[in-house]
Design a protein around this motif. Sequence first.
Motif, PDB file in Angstrom:
ATOM      1  N   TYR A 181      25.822  -3.527 -32.731  1.00 62.77           N
ATOM      2  CA  TYR A 181      27.228  -3.468 -33.184  1.00 62.77           C
ATOM      3  C   TYR A 181      28.160  -3.835 -32.022  1.00 62.77           C
ATOM      4  N   ALA A 182      27.814  -3.319 -30.824  1.00 57.30           N
ATOM      5  CA  ALA A 182      28.691  -3.538 -29.667  1.00 57.30           C
ATOM      6  C   ALA A 182      28.781  -5.022 -29.310  1.00 57.30           C
ATOM      7  N   ALA A 183      27.758  -5.773 -29.688  1.00 55.57           N
ATOM      8  CA  ALA A 183      27.720  -7.194 -29.324  1.00 55.57           C
ATOM      9  C   ALA A 183      28.485  -8.090 -30.287  1.00 55.57           C
ATOM     10  N   THR A 184      29.110  -7.493 -31.305  1.00 58.90           N
ATOM     11  CA  THR A 184      29.755  -8.323 -32.335  1.00 58.90           C
ATOM     12  C   THR A 184      31.176  -8.736 -31.973  1.00 58.90           C
ATOM     13  N   GLY A 185      31.714  -8.118 -30.940  1.00 55.63           N
ATOM     14  CA  GLY A 185      33.095  -8.454 -30.595  1.00 55.63           C
ATOM     15  C   GLY A 185      34.091  -7.376 -30.968  1.00 55.63           C
ATOM     16  N   VAL A 186      33.610  -6.235 -31.473  1.00 54.68           N
ATOM     17  CA  VAL A 186      34.538  -5.138 -31.770  1.00 54.68           C
ATOM     18  C   VAL A 186      35.048  -4.541 -30.458  1.00 54.68           C
ATOM     19  N   ASP A 187      36.137  -3.791 -30.569  1.00 52.44           N
ATOM     20  CA  ASP A 187      36.778  -3.256 -29.368  1.00 52.44           C
ATOM     21  C   ASP A 187      36.216  -1.923 -28.930  1.00 52.44           C
ATOM     22  N   ALA A 188      35.605  -1.221 -29.875  1.00 51.59           N
ATOM     23  CA  ALA A 188      35.129   0.120 -29.563  1.00 51.59           C
ATOM     24  C   ALA A 188      34.154   0.542 -30.633  1.00 51.59           C
ATOM     25  N   LEU A 189      33.423   1.618 -30.358  1.00 45.00           N
ATOM     26  CA  LEU A 189      32.518   2.194 -31.354  1.00 45.00           C
ATOM     27  C   LEU A 189      32.896   3.646 -31.596  1.00 45.00           C
ATOM     28  N   MET A 190      32.804   4.019 -32.863  1.00 47.60           N
ATOM     29  CA  MET A 190      32.984   5.429 -33.203  1.00 47.60           C
ATOM     30  C   MET A 190      31.624   5.972 -33.616  1.00 47.60           C
ATOM     31  N   VAL A 191      31.202   7.017 -32.934  1.00 51.07           N
ATOM     32  CA  VAL A 191      29.851   7.520 -33.150  1.00 51.07           C
ATOM     33  C   VAL A 191      29.915   8.942 -33.690  1.00 51.07           C
ATOM     34  N   LEU A 192      29.220   9.166 -34.786  1.00 47.96           N
ATOM     35  CA  LEU A 192      29.103  10.523 -35.327  1.00 47.96           C
ATOM     36  C   LEU A 192      27.795  11.118 -34.830  1.00 47.96           C
ATOM     37  N   GLY A 193      27.793  12.411 -34.572  1.00 50.08           N
ATOM     38  CA  GLY A 193      26.541  13.083 -34.216  1.00 50.08           C
ATOM     39  C   GLY A 193      26.233  13.127 -32.735  1.00 50.08           C
ATOM     40  N   VAL A 194      27.253  13.002 -31.883  1.00 53.50           N
ATOM     41  CA  VAL A 194      26.965  13.115 -30.446  1.00 53.50           C
ATOM     42  C   VAL A 194      26.684  14.578 -30.103  1.00 53.50           C
ATOM     43  N   LYS A 195      25.850  14.765 -29.076  1.00 57.09           N
ATOM     44  CA  LYS A 195      25.398  16.138 -28.801  1.00 57.09           C
ATOM     45  C   LYS A 195      26.109  16.819 -27.641  1.00 57.09           C
ATOM     46  N   ASP A 196      26.216  16.111 -26.536  1.00 56.43           N
ATOM     47  CA  ASP A 196      26.813  16.742 -25.360  1.00 56.43           C
ATOM     48  C   ASP A 196      27.304  15.635 -24.423  1.00 56.43           C
ATOM     49  N   TYR A 197      27.849  16.033 -23.295  1.00 51.37           N
ATOM     50  CA  TYR A 197      28.420  15.040 -22.372  1.00 51.37           C
ATOM     51  C   TYR A 197      27.388  13.986 -21.966  1.00 51.37           C
ATOM     52  N   ALA A 198      26.189  14.456 -21.642  1.00 49.95           N
ATOM     53  CA  ALA A 198      25.166  13.518 -21.162  1.00 49.95           C
ATOM     54  C   ALA A 198      24.852  12.475 -22.240  1.00 49.95           C
ATOM     55  N   HIS A 199      24.771  12.978 -23.469  1.00 52.06           N
ATOM     56  CA  HIS A 199      24.478  12.092 -24.591  1.00 52.06           C
ATOM     57  C   HIS A 199      25.576  11.031 -24.745  1.00 52.06           C
TER      58      HIS A 199
END
Lengths: 286, 286, 286, 286
Positions: free
Chosen positions: D175-193
């Motif tokens: 997805y990141a390689a398509t030319g979008v400006d940012a990604l919105m991610v659901l389900g992140v766990k913690d800072y390291a993740h």
Amino acid sequence: MRLPSRVKFQELLASERAAYPVSVHDPISARIAHSLGHEVGIMGGSLVSAVLLAAPDVTLITLTELAEHVLRTTRSAPMSLIVDADHGYGNAVNCMRTVQELEAAGAAAMTLEDTVLPRPFRQGKGQELISADEMVSKLRAAVSARRDPEFALVGRTSALQVCGEEEAMERIRRYAATGVDALMVLGVKDYAHMKRLHQHAGLPLLIGYVPPACDDLEKLAQCGVRIALRGHFSFFVALQSLYETMEHLKAGLSPDELKPKMASAAVRKLIFRDDEYERWQAEYLS
Amino acid sequence: MRLPSRVKFQELLASERAAYPVSVHDPISARIAHSLGHEVGIMGGSLVSAVLLAAPDVTLITLTELAEHVLRTTRSAPMSLIVDADHGYGNAVNCMRTVQELEAAGAAAMTLEDTVLPRPFRQGKGQELISADEMVSKLRAAVSARRDPEFALVGRTSALQVCGEEEAMERIRRYAATGVDALMVLGVKDYAHMKRLHQHAGLPLLIGYVPPACDDLEKLAQCGVRIALRGHFSFFVALQSLYETMEHLKAGLSPDELKPKMASAAVRKLIFRDDEYERWQAEYLS
Amino acid sequence: MRLPSRVKFQELLASERAAYPVSVHDPISARIAHSLGHEVGIMGGSLVSAVLLAAPDVTLITLTELAEHVLRTTRSAPMSLIVDADHGYGNAVNCMRTVQELEAAGAAAMTLEDTVLPRPFRQGKGQELISADEMVSKLRAAVSARRDPEFALVGRTSALQVCGEEEAMERIRRYAATGVDALMVLGVKDYAHMKRLHQHAGLPLLIGYVPPACDDLEKLAQCGVRIALRGHFSFFVALQSLYETMEHLKAGLSPDELKPKMASAAVRKLIFRDDEYERWQAEYLS
Amino acid sequence: MRLPSRVKFQELLASERAAYPVSVHDPISARIAHSLGHEVGIMGGSLVSAVLLAAPDVTLITLTELAEHVLRTTRSAPMSLIVDADHGYGNAVNCMRTVQELEAAGAAAMTLEDTVLPRPFRQGKGQELISADEMVSKLRAAVSARRDPEFALVGRTSALQVCGEEEAMERIRRYAATGVDALMVLGVKDYAHMKRLHQHAGLPLLIGYVPPACDDLEKLAQCGVRIALRGHFSFFVALQSLYETMEHLKAGLSPDELKPKMASAAVRKLIFRDDEYERWQAEYLS
């Protein structure tokens, strides 16, 4: 308050007659059609896409812009309008909203079809249909969402073209049992075929195309056909005129030559109901 | 992001050229006009009333339905569109919203006129104008509400027809001083008259009607005219075609005879950009 | 198809009862009001302007955006909704369209008022009224444009506040004779005053404000009042909550403290009818 | 003409900061949020469904009604608005129209997600995702349809929740390689993740939920998060107020008790910009 346009359409479905609907694409075409005495109009999704978006028929229009366009059109003329609602704009719950919107917009009837729309990613050649189970659920949902029992719901199927005769017959039987008022069938072959489909369905038929040598309305009626579509002639003739006129003007030719081709004052008056507005202005503004 | 359609229109105003705008009434007509190379279109209030309501030009349309129609139209083709905004849909504060809406809808320019609209109760014969003071306030309000400085604001006056030359000259002088980009004047008589008005105003002119024997674009340009309206030919030619086709069908004549008059597949493809959509489908759906 | 919301409102007008309508400003407020058993809602123009434009009540909204908002609202809940149609959005012919639009949008009733709107250029202090002749024409036009005889038309007058008692009585008498279903009167003083107005009009009354010490619904009913407005409490309480919550968040305070103030899952379920949608999904999607 | 709301949002994406966006659901909430100094708002699909239809979040709203709502909202306040565009309202070609509409409506950013919507017939337990290939095509189509390069496109993925870490990482990379400006991610766990996801994507992150003990904006910023959603507090607090007020009124309690809870005149003035309108009226109507 019963809508006369719905009452008449239900009467047509219950009759022994068949009619060619006129293709209606906007308020003006409805007004003209009605002024000339056409009783039933059909608003195709392809023309709505053309009129609102200047786009081809690729399921780009939204339900709400369709509904607004239908409202303008039915208000312009009290004729019976059959609206092509494509796939019902989503799943069965979306179909329920589609019924609500088009009913509120004053349509006399709407069709719901069993093709997969919009075009799926990596579709094979040709159309795909949703499963018969899903289509039955969509039609049942549509029937349950209707508030005016005279608003006609029509199940439309491309099964004859996509699945072959046997599965098509099975789908037709099942769709007919959902409580819809009529079925619209694409891919009918001849009078005998139509008669068989009609008897199988036990419902009035709309056909999406008139097979060669089957253009006798009386015979169509005897086969259970009530509505026989023939294409969008008036839209495409007017489109050609528009194109040629703009081409003429672009070429720098004189507008004077165009004058004889323009709608006369009398025709304009008829279409835009100048008399009625003048009467209102006289009555309420003076 | 600068809108090319606005940049080009401002260039035309600043140029020594005059152009006949094509009458554009909906997304399809804009698409055709643009495909054929027309550079400027004008969307008349009378045609919007016809298209959206099948009604005569009696100030029935609302600002928001106009704005939606303009948005569809400018999206359909990136040509410069001059939108007839009638009286600005109310008082000076309403004019501010009108500017906001039509700017957001992508128009290149809009006209605001000094007639009293909608028709007042017990109007005398002929049109009435709002006071020059009020019109100046409306134009100043419009100028203050604009966010894109390239969105052209045009003051339109019927003063020559309603108030006589002297008051008209006074109004023109005052309107020109409000910060609008151009003036649209109804009732011009001949080249000399236009030249005088132009010098008096110190602004580019749009004329609402081309006087007989004044149809030389170069001479018009020398008199300060940049836009010369000639009428809504294409709309009314297409309307006549639509009417005749439906009449033909109602008379029970064969659709086959209509086929030669219909837009060909090639023309349809051009208008509805089938190639572009097929390219997108090939690129993103397969 | 008769609309139950109109039938009930007509029954209320014909009854010996009076009701406080709840102020309804959008689909959610209608849904809540209906869920709680409120029978009649009123949608004020000031709140529609607030909700759609975040603007004060300066006649900026258009008829069509009002109509779309009303359609969403009546579809959300089948309660009787009285819609404030201001001055009918123009002259008497515009009033005809206003009636058409709000009738199609499912309102149970609409009010048309005799104030000059939008605010005229260089208005003096205080409101101005249109002439009694013009208002009578507007009301007659409205009555003629109605298609559903159960859609209630209400003439609203500020004459008591602007013209004094004598002219007000004359206006009320004339408005009542136009065929409207009821009159809404601003500036009533006390029970005796209302009773006199009611007997003079011979029509049910709506009052725009409940005078001090006149808040007994039974007594109001005996004076011919059927609807007594009390203000837009729920909107402004919710507005304050919204404001305070955003202020809280802006101050960097914890969202956790807000949780007890949020609508519970049970309340949300009730308002958004989750059960109904789950039932539909179970029935038609599985 | 560059939109300041887009410029600022792009600056935020390019910065080393993280922000909590305020949940904005309509013009009034945007106005309040902006007045209080909130810099970024997010308009969730669930709230638009609630506000426009009083319906739960079941993909019933149409693209055009969303776009109209966004236009009203961005016009009400020039804050940066991130609009939840669900699945782009159809296939990749529909996504192109979605980009066009929301760009024209003045949004600063929009999210496109990889879930199958609306809910498919006989869906299993839990959500389904479209294939990574299809999502990549949709995002590429969206990027190609954008006209203002500052209008931010955000790919949103539920892959962590639906497909597990490995496939999610692969999707995020693609997805990141398509030319979008940012990604919105659901389900992140913690800072390291988050940090790992950010480095993997090479793009700024939006997170749809703040994990417990990860509510330090500085630390979030260091992990590449620029926008951290926390929920729709203000909407649901205001909803509860609305509900309780109507309940109070239904119970027949006095409106007087409600008065202290209502927005004061000063707050109303601030929200509806009475001063600005009064200034315009003074300037252009007198």
